[in-house]
Design a protein around this motif. Sequence first.
Motif, PDB file in Angstrom:
ATOM      1  N   PRO A 179      19.184  73.682  16.539  1.00 30.71           N
ATOM      2  CA  PRO A 179      19.556  72.712  15.501  1.00 30.71           C
ATOM      3  C   PRO A 179      19.621  71.295  16.088  1.00 30.71           C
ATOM      4  O   PRO A 179      19.975  71.116  17.242  1.00 30.71           O
ATOM      5  CB  PRO A 179      20.945  73.173  15.054  1.00 30.71           C
ATOM      6  N   ALA A 180      19.305  70.329  15.281  1.00 33.51           N
ATOM      7  CA  ALA A 180      19.255  68.944  15.747  1.00 33.51           C
ATOM      8  C   ALA A 180      20.591  68.456  16.295  1.00 33.51           C
ATOM      9  O   ALA A 180      20.622  67.598  17.168  1.00 33.51           O
ATOM     10  CB  ALA A 180      18.789  68.033  14.619  1.00 33.51           C
ATOM     11  N   ASP A 181      21.690  69.011  15.799  1.00 32.11           N
ATOM     12  CA  ASP A 181      23.007  68.541  16.238  1.00 32.11           C
ATOM     13  C   ASP A 181      23.600  69.381  17.372  1.00 32.11           C
ATOM     14  O   ASP A 181      24.768  69.241  17.707  1.00 32.11           O
ATOM     15  CB  ASP A 181      23.980  68.492  15.061  1.00 32.11           C
ATOM     16  N   SER A 182      22.804  70.246  17.997  1.00 33.61           N
ATOM     17  CA  SER A 182      23.298  71.087  19.092  1.00 33.61           C
ATOM     18  C   SER A 182      23.558  70.261  20.343  1.00 33.61           C
ATOM     19  O   SER A 182      22.804  69.340  20.659  1.00 33.61           O
ATOM     20  CB  SER A 182      22.283  72.168  19.451  1.00 33.61           C
ATOM     21  N   GLN A 223      26.147  74.114  23.917  1.00 33.17           N
ATOM     22  CA  GLN A 223      25.864  75.054  22.841  1.00 33.17           C
ATOM     23  C   GLN A 223      24.503  75.705  23.055  1.00 33.17           C
ATOM     24  O   GLN A 223      24.341  76.920  22.871  1.00 33.17           O
ATOM     25  CB  GLN A 223      25.890  74.351  21.479  1.00 33.17           C
ATOM     26  N   ILE A 224      23.526  74.914  23.419  1.00 33.94           N
ATOM     27  CA  ILE A 224      22.175  75.428  23.667  1.00 33.94           C
ATOM     28  C   ILE A 224      22.201  76.434  24.811  1.00 33.94           C
ATOM     29  O   ILE A 224      21.606  77.508  24.726  1.00 33.94           O
ATOM     30  CB  ILE A 224      21.199  74.274  23.968  1.00 33.94           C
ATOM     31  N   MET A 225      22.911  76.090  25.883  1.00 30.05           N
ATOM     32  CA  MET A 225      22.979  76.986  27.039  1.00 30.05           C
ATOM     33  C   MET A 225      23.684  78.291  26.678  1.00 30.05           C
ATOM     34  O   MET A 225      23.259  79.370  27.103  1.00 30.05           O
ATOM     35  CB  MET A 225      23.643  76.283  28.212  1.00 30.05           C
TER      36      MET A 225
END
Length: 78
Positions: free
Chosen positions: A44-47, A51-53
């Motif tokens: 998501p653009a707001d990650s 959060q991504i990891m």
Amino acid sequence: MMPNTTIMIPVDTATAAKYNAATEEDRRKVQLLVRMLFRTIPLPADSTLPQIMNDMSDEAQLRGLTPEVLDQLLNEDE
């Protein structure tokens, strides 16, 4: 093919030591795993990076990539 870009990912000392001691081939395997994880997880653009990891870690575990499996992959030539 896209050109390579270097990123920095904080890891614990033991992980860094193993990566630095790995053969060039094993390092390429790790780089490929990271590349595949980033490409397969919808972001998501707001990650945020944490959060991504976390999402990458969850996805890798769902696919069976545990720390033990990764260690086996990195040490299969030894």
